[in-house]
Write a protein that holds these residues in place. Structure first.
Motif, mmCIF file in Angstrom:
data_model
loop_
_atom_site.group_PDB
_atom_site.id
_atom_site.type_symbol
_atom_site.label_atom_id
_atom_site.label_comp_id
_atom_site.label_asym_id
_atom_site.label_seq_id
_atom_site.Cartn_x
_atom_site.Cartn_y
_atom_site.Cartn_z
ATOM 1 N N ALA A 21 18.804 -34.629 16.417
ATOM 2 C CA ALA A 21 19.394 -35.849 16.289
ATOM 3 C C ALA A 21 18.743 -37.165 16.686
ATOM 4 C CB ALA A 21 20.766 -35.499 17.185
ATOM 5 N N VAL A 38 24.038 -51.061 18.667
ATOM 6 C CA VAL A 38 24.567 -49.668 18.240
ATOM 7 C C VAL A 38 24.942 -48.937 19.441
ATOM 8 C CG1 VAL A 38 23.901 -47.662 17.164
ATOM 9 C CG2 VAL A 38 22.612 -49.517 16.595
ATOM 10 N N VAL A 95 28.733 -50.021 20.158
ATOM 11 C CA VAL A 95 29.623 -49.377 19.350
ATOM 12 C C VAL A 95 30.184 -48.275 19.878
ATOM 13 C CG1 VAL A 95 30.149 -48.556 17.064
ATOM 14 C CG2 VAL A 95 28.704 -50.519 17.120
ATOM 15 N N PHE A 96 29.280 -47.500 20.607
ATOM 16 C CA PHE A 96 29.553 -46.159 21.074
ATOM 17 C C PHE A 96 30.229 -46.128 22.374
ATOM 18 C CE2 PHE A 96 26.681 -44.741 17.818
ATOM 19 C CZ PHE A 96 27.066 -43.589 17.291
ATOM 20 N N MET A 108 34.010 -46.775 22.237
ATOM 21 C CA MET A 108 34.878 -45.981 21.862
ATOM 22 C C MET A 108 35.717 -44.988 22.617
ATOM 23 S SD MET A 108 32.257 -44.298 19.150
ATOM 24 C CE MET A 108 32.939 -43.223 17.960
ATOM 25 N N ASP A 120 36.603 -41.723 22.622
ATOM 26 C CA ASP A 120 36.172 -40.629 23.058
ATOM 27 C C ASP A 120 35.100 -40.282 24.004
ATOM 28 O OD1 ASP A 120 36.003 -37.649 20.691
ATOM 29 O OD2 ASP A 120 34.658 -38.088 22.531
ATOM 30 N N TYR A 137 33.135 -37.857 24.755
ATOM 31 C CA TYR A 137 31.953 -37.404 24.168
ATOM 32 C C TYR A 137 31.167 -38.535 23.560
ATOM 33 C CZ TYR A 137 28.770 -34.668 21.245
ATOM 34 O OH TYR A 137 27.668 -34.527 20.589
ATOM 35 N N MET A 138 31.867 -39.155 22.527
ATOM 36 C CA MET A 138 31.131 -40.172 21.781
ATOM 37 C C MET A 138 30.418 -41.385 22.907
ATOM 38 S SD MET A 138 30.553 -39.744 18.915
ATOM 39 C CE MET A 138 31.085 -38.601 17.574
ATOM 40 N N ARG A 154 27.285 -40.713 24.018
ATOM 41 C CA ARG A 154 26.178 -40.650 23.178
ATOM 42 C C ARG A 154 25.263 -42.043 23.200
ATOM 43 N NH1 ARG A 154 27.705 -36.729 23.795
ATOM 44 N NH2 ARG A 154 25.618 -36.335 24.740
ATOM 45 N N ILE A 157 21.428 -43.242 22.446
ATOM 46 C CA ILE A 157 20.832 -44.265 21.560
ATOM 47 C C ILE A 157 19.954 -44.922 22.472
ATOM 48 C CG2 ILE A 157 21.408 -46.487 20.359
ATOM 49 C CD1 ILE A 157 24.054 -44.541 19.492
ATOM 50 N N ALA A 167 27.219 -35.292 17.284
ATOM 51 C CA ALA A 167 25.793 -35.367 17.274
ATOM 52 C C ALA A 167 25.197 -34.426 16.171
ATOM 53 C CB ALA A 167 24.911 -35.490 18.478
ATOM 54 N N ARG A 168 25.664 -33.135 16.386
ATOM 55 C CA ARG A 168 24.805 -31.989 15.453
ATOM 56 C C ARG A 168 25.263 -32.249 14.048
ATOM 57 N NH1 ARG A 168 25.628 -27.337 18.408
ATOM 58 N NH2 ARG A 168 24.961 -28.450 20.217
ATOM 59 N N SER A 194 24.171 -35.012 12.199
ATOM 60 C CA SER A 194 22.772 -34.877 11.869
ATOM 61 C C SER A 194 22.578 -34.035 10.812
ATOM 62 C CB SER A 194 21.902 -34.273 13.146
ATOM 63 O OG SER A 194 20.636 -33.455 12.747
ATOM 64 N N ILE A 200 22.883 -41.646 10.284
ATOM 65 C CA ILE A 200 23.516 -40.764 11.322
ATOM 66 C C ILE A 200 24.464 -41.590 12.280
ATOM 67 C CG2 ILE A 200 21.755 -40.738 12.914
ATOM 68 C CD1 ILE A 200 22.389 -38.015 13.732
ATOM 69 N N LEU A 201 24.022 -42.808 12.418
ATOM 70 C CA LEU A 201 24.500 -43.749 13.476
ATOM 71 C C LEU A 201 25.930 -44.385 12.839
ATOM 72 C CD1 LEU A 201 21.343 -45.859 14.396
ATOM 73 C CD2 LEU A 201 22.400 -44.283 15.701
ATOM 74 N N MET A 223 28.297 -41.179 13.011
ATOM 75 C CA MET A 223 28.684 -40.848 14.504
ATOM 76 C C MET A 223 29.751 -42.058 15.079
ATOM 77 S SD MET A 223 25.175 -39.448 16.298
ATOM 78 C CE MET A 223 26.162 -39.573 17.897
ATOM 79 N N ALA A 224 29.435 -43.003 14.539
ATOM 80 C CA ALA A 224 30.143 -44.255 15.005
ATOM 81 C C ALA A 224 31.569 -44.355 14.333
ATOM 82 C CB ALA A 224 29.573 -45.501 14.849
ATOM 83 N N LYS A 254 37.549 -37.311 13.535
ATOM 84 C CA LYS A 254 37.910 -36.056 14.156
ATOM 85 C C LYS A 254 38.361 -34.936 13.492
ATOM 86 C CE LYS A 254 38.863 -38.149 18.731
ATOM 87 N NZ LYS A 254 38.709 -39.688 18.240
#
Lengths: 537, 87
Positions: free
Chosen positions: A69, A105, A108-109, A112, A114, A116-117, A120, A124, B16-17, B20, B47-48, B51-52, B56
């Motif tokens: 990833a 970037v 942005v995460f 969020m 969530d 989990y997000m 992330r 990055i 993520a997975r 990807s 991917i960014l 993911m962003a 759901k």
């Protein structure tokens, strides 16, 4: 001495060691605007650095999936476009362009909802660090250089840090940031390193060389402990490890009764991942594969192919038998895509085999998938909630029908696949002798059996004290089932909670139970008890 | 341009997975691939970006493909999403 209480336990265990403070390099970008003629050069510098990072990540991705990833992210065109436009339009140099693009970037995460997000963002930033170190031409600090036992203290640990951690030296992990679902937590659990995360302000309190006791299970960190506390924790740690090691050492010991019969120790699983995760406990197989989880996760009845893939993977992972229970839905388990009519007594209603026999096409899709998977391992079929011989016969007929179809289609399956049944209804107990003549095996489901025999709803708190599988009626029923099975030379297993209860091991062993199937977490304890009872230890 | 509506089935969404896997597949497509989620336009080749978008479980999205291979590419991408993106 100072004691800190922490809420976020990432991975249990105890550690007593010196702190190794893992601090970040100064990777702040040089801030200066560049001239028009330098722009191309700066873009080239970024692309060269990215190429090097790509090389590093490709190597890491071969060892650890998470870096695939990362690889995708670093090569992402939105990141590239953002860096290029900062250089071209804002006259940033490569370092500050990368730094800003990455922060944007990551932001942005971080924003969020969530959990989990949010985590992330760390992925990055990890990429950003790699790019910056490459642009600056400095090596990143390397946790792999640690050559003495230590508790690693860091603001946060990134995948590229943890991948280099040597478990011979890293005895514990404390991080100021991160949650229990963050990368560091997952890795710590996998590597069996005690870890506490999200410990606010801890970086300012500790320095490399400080002695610390941590009990991650209790969520305690003790800084500069006094002599007696230190010794207490050393002893605690020893006990914890002795216990773990003692149990782990027993994993290769088979349980053999005084009469010379091998007892099978199996796990209950809901999917292939459960089996994969349980492999270290050295089970003999899967005594209960709950196929309904596959149905509950989907947005439609899973197709034959979808089921086949899952069962096949499970069969290939299984050391020995894989017992797949056909769909056990209804009661308290519903499907998001199927409308169950409201019933007054769902536990006495339209559920399990009753549904399968009525929705025959769906049942056949499942049986075909199971049969096809039987070409890849020792697969057995188990029917839930059987109350009459007619039901058992009808279910077996459908199996035969499916076999015939597969034969005609030239699809591989095991011709002698065993078909057995759950023993969980009072009717099955009373008719156990008859059933034993027609089933290939029994598996006692103590959860439902107890509830049905005692007429006690196990979800009802008011009568919770009445629910007990040690009730003489339940014990007699279990003995009756096992005796009936043995009379016809078939095996009797158990896949309810009781099989994983250390206190029940003695009586079940005496009754002659052939197979104990339980959650993987109970296995070490039940195995130890059975080994003791059989005189092996 | 061709398009199709599909639903995300991954239990934890497109994290993520799966992201990807999807971005890799989208990059292999010669068509322009776009995912429409409500008002948002997502570029699955990034991917960014994917993911962003934090797609759901249960979210309905529209996949659009345009280019010479659009039919084939659309089929490939939607089937991949419907099959749970390798999970």
């Amino acid at each position: 001495m100072e004691k800190i209480y922490v809420e976020k336990t990432a991975s249990r265990g105890i550690a007593v060691a010196k702190i190794y403070k893992y601090e970040e390099l100064d990777l702040k970008p040089v801030q200066n605007k560049i001239q028009e003629q330098d722009k191309e050069g700066q873009i080239g510098k970024f692309l060269d650095a990215r190429e090097c990072v790509r090389g590093e990540l490709e190597k890491l991705a071969a060892v650890n999936e998470i870096f695939s990833a990362h690889l995708e992210m670093v090569m992402d065109f939105t990141l590239e476009d953002s860096v290029k436009s900062k250089i071209n339009d804002e006259s940033d140099n490569a370092e500050s362009a990368v730094s800003e693009a990455v922060s944007e970037v990551a932001a942005v995460f971080e924003m969020m909802d969530d959990e989990y997000m949010k985590e992330r963002a760390a992925d990055i930033q990890d990429i950003g660090k790699r790019l910056m170190a490459q642009l600056k031409g400095v090596p990143l600090p390397d946790i792999g250089n640690l050559k003495e036992e230590a508790i690693v203290l860091a603001k946060d640990l990134f995948p590229s840090d943890t991948v280099k951690m040597d478990t011979d030296y890293v005895k514990g992990i404390i991080t100021e940031e991160g949650g229990v679902t963050s990368h560091v937590s997952i890795i710590a659990k996998n590597m069996n390193i005690p870890a506490l995360v999200g410990v606010k302000g801890i970086m300012d309190k500790l320095n490399t060389g400080d002695i610390v006791c941590m009990d991650a299970g209790e969520g305690v960190i003790i800084i500069s402990p006094e002599e007696d506390v230190l010794n207490e924790y050393k002893q605690k740690k020893q006990e914890f490890e002795n216990e773990k090691q003692r149990l782990e050492k027993l994993r290769n010991n088979p349980v053999i009764t005084k009469e010379g019969k091998k007892i099978s120790l199996c796990i209950n699983a809901g999917n292939a991942e459960d089996i994969e995760k349980a492999l270290p406990v050295k089970m003999d197989g899967v005594g209960l594969f709950r196929s309904e989880l596959l149905y509950m996760e989907k947005t439609h009845f899973p197709t034959e192919e979808e089921q086949f893939e899952v069962y096949k993977r499970a069969a290939m992972l299984c050391p020995q038998e894989l017992t797949i229970r056909t769909l056990d839905i209804g009661g308290d388990k519903e499907l998001p895509y199927f409308d169950f009519e409201k019933e007054d007594n769902p536990f006495l209603g339209w559920r399990a085999i009753r549904i399968s026999l009525e929705m025959k096409d769906m049942f056949k899709e499942q049986l075909r998938a199971i049969l096809r998977a039987s070409a890849f391992g020792n697969v057995r079929i188990m029917f839930p909630m059987i109350i009459s011989l007619e039901e058992l016969r009808e279910a077996k007929e459908v199996v035969e029908e499916c076999k015939k179809e597969l034969r005609e289609e030239g699809k591989a399956f095991c011709e002698d696949i065993e078909t057995g049944m759950m023993m969980e209804t009072p009717a099955s107990v009373i008719l156990a002798e008859e059933f034993a003549k027609e089933a290939d095996f029994f598996s006692i489901g103590t959860n439902d059996l107890t509830q049905y025999l005692l007429a006690v709803d196990r979800g009802n708190k008011k009568i919770a004290d009445k629910y007990s599988y040690f009730h003489p009626a339940v014990l007699n029923a279990i003995k009756h089932i096992i005796d009936a099975a043995h009379k016809e030379n078939i095996k009797a297993g158990m896949c309810g909670e009781m099989a994983g209860d250390v206190k029940a091991a003695k009586i079940l062993l005496e009754y002659g139970l052939d197979e104990f199937s339980m959650s993987a977490g109970s296995m070490d304890y039940v195995r130890e008890e059975l080994l003791k009872l059989t005189g092996a230890i | 341009m061709v398009s199709k509506k599909v639903t995300i089935i991954n239990p934890s969404g497109v994290h993520a997975r799966p992201a990807s896997i999807l971005s890799k597949a989208a990059t292999e497509c010669s068509s322009e691939v776009l995912i429409i989620h409500g008002e948002k336009k997502i570029q699955p080749k990034s991917i960014l970006n994917l993911m962003a978008a934090a797609l759901k479980k249960g979210t309905e999205i529209e996949v659009q493909c345009s280019g010479e291979n659009e039919e084939e590419d659309l089929k490939k991408i939607t089937e991949l999403i419907e099959s749970g993106l390798g999970e």
